[in-house]
Enzyme design. Structure first.
Site, PDB file in Angstrom:
ATOM      1  N   ASP A 137      37.045  49.921  35.831  1.00  0.00           N
ATOM      2  CA  ASP A 137      38.238  48.936  36.039  1.00  0.00           C
ATOM      3  C   ASP A 137      39.451  49.849  35.955  1.00  0.00           C
ATOM      4  O   ASP A 137      39.605  50.608  34.919  1.00  0.00           O
ATOM      5  CB  ASP A 137      38.082  47.920  34.953  1.00  0.00           C
ATOM      6  CG  ASP A 137      37.841  46.547  35.664  1.00  0.00           C
ATOM      7  OD1 ASP A 137      38.925  45.999  36.214  1.00  0.00           O
ATOM      8  OD2 ASP A 137      37.035  45.764  35.371  1.00  0.00           O
ATOM      9  N   ASP A 239      42.171  45.973  39.180  1.00  0.00           N
ATOM     10  CA  ASP A 239      42.717  44.901  38.228  1.00  0.00           C
ATOM     11  C   ASP A 239      44.025  44.339  38.699  1.00  0.00           C
ATOM     12  O   ASP A 239      44.838  45.118  38.634  1.00  0.00           O
ATOM     13  CB  ASP A 239      42.507  45.170  36.930  1.00  0.00           C
ATOM     14  CG  ASP A 239      42.858  43.752  36.329  1.00  0.00           C
ATOM     15  OD1 ASP A 239      41.615  42.890  36.164  1.00  0.00           O
ATOM     16  OD2 ASP A 239      43.658  43.737  35.707  1.00  0.00           O
ATOM     17  N   GLU A 293      40.863  43.718  43.757  1.00  0.00           N
ATOM     18  CA  GLU A 293      40.847  42.309  43.017  1.00  0.00           C
ATOM     19  C   GLU A 293      41.480  41.428  43.751  1.00  0.00           C
ATOM     20  O   GLU A 293      42.576  41.347  43.654  1.00  0.00           O
ATOM     21  CB  GLU A 293      41.074  42.337  41.480  1.00  0.00           C
ATOM     22  CG  GLU A 293      40.415  41.017  41.086  1.00  0.00           C
ATOM     23  CD  GLU A 293      41.268  40.479  39.659  1.00  0.00           C
ATOM     24  OE1 GLU A 293      42.202  41.068  39.265  1.00  0.00           O
ATOM     25  OE2 GLU A 293      40.931  39.570  39.308  1.00  0.00           O
ATOM     26  N   HIS A 360      32.984  38.157  35.331  1.00  0.00           N
ATOM     27  CA  HIS A 360      33.310  37.970  33.791  1.00  0.00           C
ATOM     28  C   HIS A 360      34.408  36.660  33.849  1.00  0.00           C
ATOM     29  O   HIS A 360      34.753  36.587  32.671  1.00  0.00           O
ATOM     30  CB  HIS A 360      33.874  39.061  33.454  1.00  0.00           C
ATOM     31  CG  HIS A 360      35.079  39.781  33.787  1.00  0.00           C
ATOM     32  ND1 HIS A 360      35.064  40.255  35.014  1.00  0.00           N
ATOM     33  CD2 HIS A 360      36.214  39.941  33.570  1.00  0.00           C
ATOM     34  CE1 HIS A 360      36.410  40.587  35.386  1.00  0.00           C
ATOM     35  NE2 HIS A 360      37.012  40.630  34.408  1.00  0.00           N
ATOM     36  N   ASP A 361      35.250  36.408  34.777  1.00  0.00           N
ATOM     37  CA  ASP A 361      36.224  35.420  34.899  1.00  0.00           C
ATOM     38  C   ASP A 361      35.614  33.968  35.457  1.00  0.00           C
ATOM     39  O   ASP A 361      36.515  33.203  35.510  1.00  0.00           O
ATOM     40  CB  ASP A 361      37.300  35.727  35.813  1.00  0.00           C
ATOM     41  CG  ASP A 361      38.087  37.260  35.526  1.00  0.00           C
ATOM     42  OD1 ASP A 361      37.997  37.247  34.141  1.00  0.00           O
ATOM     43  OD2 ASP A 361      38.650  37.641  36.194  1.00  0.00           O
TER      44      ASP A 361
HETATM   45  O1  TEU Z   1      42.073  38.794  36.591  1.00  0.00           O
HETATM   46  C1  TEU Z   1      42.882  38.593  37.293  1.00  0.00           C
HETATM   47  C2  TEU Z   1      43.378  37.396  37.615  1.00  0.00           C
HETATM   48  O2  TEU Z   1      44.224  36.902  38.430  1.00  0.00           O
HETATM   49  C3  TEU Z   1      43.181  36.282  36.536  1.00  0.00           C
HETATM   50  O3  TEU Z   1      44.007  35.516  36.257  1.00  0.00           O
HETATM   51  C4  TEU Z   1      42.004  35.517  36.954  1.00  0.00           C
HETATM   52  O4  TEU Z   1      42.411  34.808  38.088  1.00  0.00           O
HETATM   53  C5  TEU Z   1      41.421  34.445  36.169  1.00  0.00           C
HETATM   54  O5  TEU Z   1      40.912  35.326  35.059  1.00  0.00           O
HETATM   55  C6  TEU Z   1      40.210  33.441  36.524  1.00  0.00           C
HETATM   56  O6  TEU Z   1      39.928  32.861  35.500  1.00  0.00           O
HETATM   57  C7  TEU Z   1      42.047  40.148  35.905  1.00  0.00           C
HETATM   58  C8  TEU Z   1      40.779  40.329  35.158  1.00  0.00           C
HETATM   59  O7  TEU Z   1      39.505  40.049  36.013  1.00  0.00           O
HETATM   60  C9  TEU Z   1      40.748  39.475  33.890  1.00  0.00           C
HETATM   61  O8  TEU Z   1      39.436  39.506  33.123  1.00  0.00           O
HETATM   62  C10 TEU Z   1      41.916  39.743  33.235  1.00  0.00           C
HETATM   63  O9  TEU Z   1      41.938  38.738  32.077  1.00  0.00           O
HETATM   64  C11 TEU Z   1      43.162  39.831  33.849  1.00  0.00           C
HETATM   65  O10 TEU Z   1      43.051  40.658  35.285  1.00  0.00           O
HETATM   66  C12 TEU Z   1      44.277  40.395  33.360  1.00  0.00           C
HETATM   67  O11 TEU Z   1      44.114  41.928  33.111  1.00  0.00           O
END
Ligand code: TEU
Ligand code: CA
Length: 588
Positions: A137, A239, A293, A360-361
């Protein structure tokens, strides 16, 4: 062919076609880009299968309840046994962990909880020995507020690092509102009394946004990239990169803009120039992959980001498939098919896609898109696996999905959740007087923590993940769903994944072949063909818990079954009957 597909889709789904992506018709895009069409180049990052590891939750080796690099080292043979080629590792850099490593305080150090740089070197060497590539990342839209740069930056208005971040002097009138994803009040401007100014944070207060308009910041980013690339890593997942370029006058945005956040936050004025700069100065010197991303807010954005002639990134990772499944009321398969089919036609010859149903999101794939009841969990997991590994685009497969891991029913109260997004949005909802039962129902379904529970290795205490207290509640179903229980069972979800991965590896048609959708308006069956150099395969997926029959509109009969998540197929003439969640691929 893409235009024919478009026409078919529009005929069958008139309603859906009227709400096309803003300002551009797909036909137009197809025409514009046909001219740009370049020879589809074959490369490792198109052929590879990505396995995503959330390091906190994979394997703990020192009993502190947190997964670590030595845990990954211990499991390298397992990873290899899956038949995957590339590991994407979530952030492992030094971090105070406000957002589990997405708030970085030192880009060149390993988080002590995860191990040391020696462990990292050993892990990377272990992967390379096994022909597995490593993608890391790159989190540079923001840093941690505990990063040295920010500590300097906030210390005085004339500090040399001041312009590394976005500051707004408080004696001016208040800055125009900006939405923050993780802030309790969703306010992205945080007042800092040291210098009587606000700083900008699209994510949490501890994640101040870096100022990319400052060339020094971009040089820092390039140095960080070179540092890791020179260690031999094989690529970056970029990211939140869509947000890096901002109009730093911070103009007023229209009411409700936060509901269309990528349009207003993404694809800022200098995003393309910045990506081209990273590519020219760094990426082009290495044989590495880059995954965006996101994918911008229009198809044209996506093409501009990843078209081979753009010299920016290698593949998009769009979220439309994720959005389709995000309602508690379920989703319409026709919508799902429309998303994946349109993206395929938009990118055909114009760029490369990622195919994934979890990360993971997100919640667990089987709970969101399949059926996690004991009866259908296994077949629906296998069916979704078949989908991910038979589409055009690089498959991203999330750790634990190869077992059919599910959302965690043990998560009940807000205190059970660890994620800053969960906790802060709960507090905000409470303050706004929202209906908290609805809030919790949505959180239990959609929380990012669902996808972050410890890997289920066996049925001993804490699933063999740790000897200590796990940092996040395990899913109690680990007693049934775990690697050990599935390892020797030829019909397990795990062994099905391995077979499907092997099938993709052995059949370039599944990687590069043209995609054509059948039955676009069928609500239960997702069927498509893939064809390349005279070789053709038919993929049939039943997304429902009912038996379904369809008549195949094909000129010839399907031939050999190459994979099937049930024992038998039921084919009579052109009529196919699929069992609940059955997935079959035929050669035709
Ligand atoms: O996520 C980017 C992002 O736009 C997030 O708001 C995403 O839409 C949200 O997590 C969905 O629930 C990235 C990473 O994947 C995330 O884990 C991080 O928290 C975020 O960036 C901040 O670095
Ligand atoms: Ca540990």
């Amino acid at each position: 062919m893409p235009r024919l597909l478009t026409l078919l889709l529009c005929l069958f789904m008139f309603a859906a076609c009227t709400e096309q992506q803003a300002s551009e018709s797909k036909d137009q895009i197809a025409e514009n880009t046909a001219a740009k069409d370049t020879e589809t180049e074959r490369t490792w990052w198109k052929e590879g299968i990505v396995y995503q590891i959330y390091p906190r939750s994979f394997k703990d080796t020192n009993g502190d309840g947190v997964g670590d690099l030595r845990g990954i080292i211990e499991k390298l043979d397992y990873i290899k046994s899956l038949g995957v080629d590339i590991v994407w590792l979530n952030p492992i850099y030094a971090s105070p962990n406000d957002d589990n490593g997405y708030d970085i305080s030192d880009y060149r150090a390993i988080m002590p909880e995860f191990g040391t740089m020696e462990d990292f070197n050993e892990m990377l060497a272990g992967m390379h020995e096994r022909d597995i590539k490593l993608v890391m990342d790159l989190v540079v839209n923001h840093s941690s507020d505990e990063h040295e740069w920010f500590e300097q930056s906030r210390s005085s208005r004339d500090n040399p690092y001041r312009d590394y971040y976005h500051w707004w002097p408080a004696e001016k009138e208040k800055p125009n509102p900006r939405f923050s994803f993780f802030d309790v009040n969703n306010d992205a401007w945080m007042y800092d009394s040291t210098t009587n100014a606000y700083y900008l944070h699209y994510f949490s207060r501890k994640q101040p946004d870096l100022n990319w308009e400052n060339p020094k910041v971009r040089e820092e980013v390039k140095d960080i990239m070179r540092f890791w690339l020179d260690k031999g890593i094989d690529g970056f997942r970029m990211d939140a990169f869509q947000y890096v370029s901002k109009d730093t006058t911070f103009p007023k945005l229209p009411e409700g803009y936060e509901k269309d956040i990528i349009k207003y936050y993404g694809m800022g004025p200098n995003l393309h120039p910045y990506l081209k700069e990273l590519n020219r100065d760094v990426l082009s010197e290495y044989d590495v992959m880059t995954v965006a991303e996101g994918a911008g807010s229009t198809y044209q954005d996506a093409i501009d980001l990843v078209h081979p002639d753009s010299n920016e990134l290698n593949m998009v990772y769009h979220f439309e498939g994720m959005d389709v499944g995000s309602s508690l009321d379920g989703y319409k398969l026709t919508e799902f098919k429309k998303v994946y089919s349109e993206w395929d036609s938009v990118l055909a010859g114009n760029g490369w896609n990622s195919i994934f149903l979890a990360n993971h999101d997100q919640p667990r794939m089987v709970s969101k898109y399949g059926n996690d009841s004991p009866e259908f969990r296994a077949p629906s997991s296998k069916m979704l696996t078949t989908f991910i590994l038979s589409m055009r685009g690089t498959p991203y497969y999330y750790y634990g999905d190869e077992l059919g891991m599910t959302n965690n029913e043990a998560f009940q109260e807000i205190g059970d959740f660890q994620d800053i997004a969960a906790r802060n949005s709960y507090e905000g909802a409470l303050e706004r007087g929202e209906n908290m039962d609805n809030f919790m129902a949505h959180l239990r379904f959609m929380s990012r923590d669902n996808g972050r529970t410890p890997m289920q290795w066996n049925d001993t205490e804490h699933a063999g993940f740790t000897d200590g207290e796990p940092w996040l509640m395990l899913n109690p179903n680990y007693e049934q769903i775990n690697v050990e229980a599935q390892e020797d069972d030829p019909n397990s979800v795990l062994n099905y994944f391995r077979r499907m991965a092997q099938l993709r590896q052995e059949n370039p048609v599944l990687v590069y072949g043209d995609y054509e959708l059948l039955f676009p308006n069928h609500e239960q069956v997702y069927a498509y063909t893939r064809s390349l150099d005279g070789k053709e395969m038919l993929v049939m997926l039943n997304f429902s818990e009912e038996e379904v029959s369809v008549d195949l509109p094909l000129a010839q009969q399907p031939g050999d079954v190459v994979i099937n998540n049930y024992e038998n197929t039921r084919l009579e003439g052109s009529n196919v009957t699929l069992e609940p969640y059955q997935a079959v691929i035929w050669e035709i």
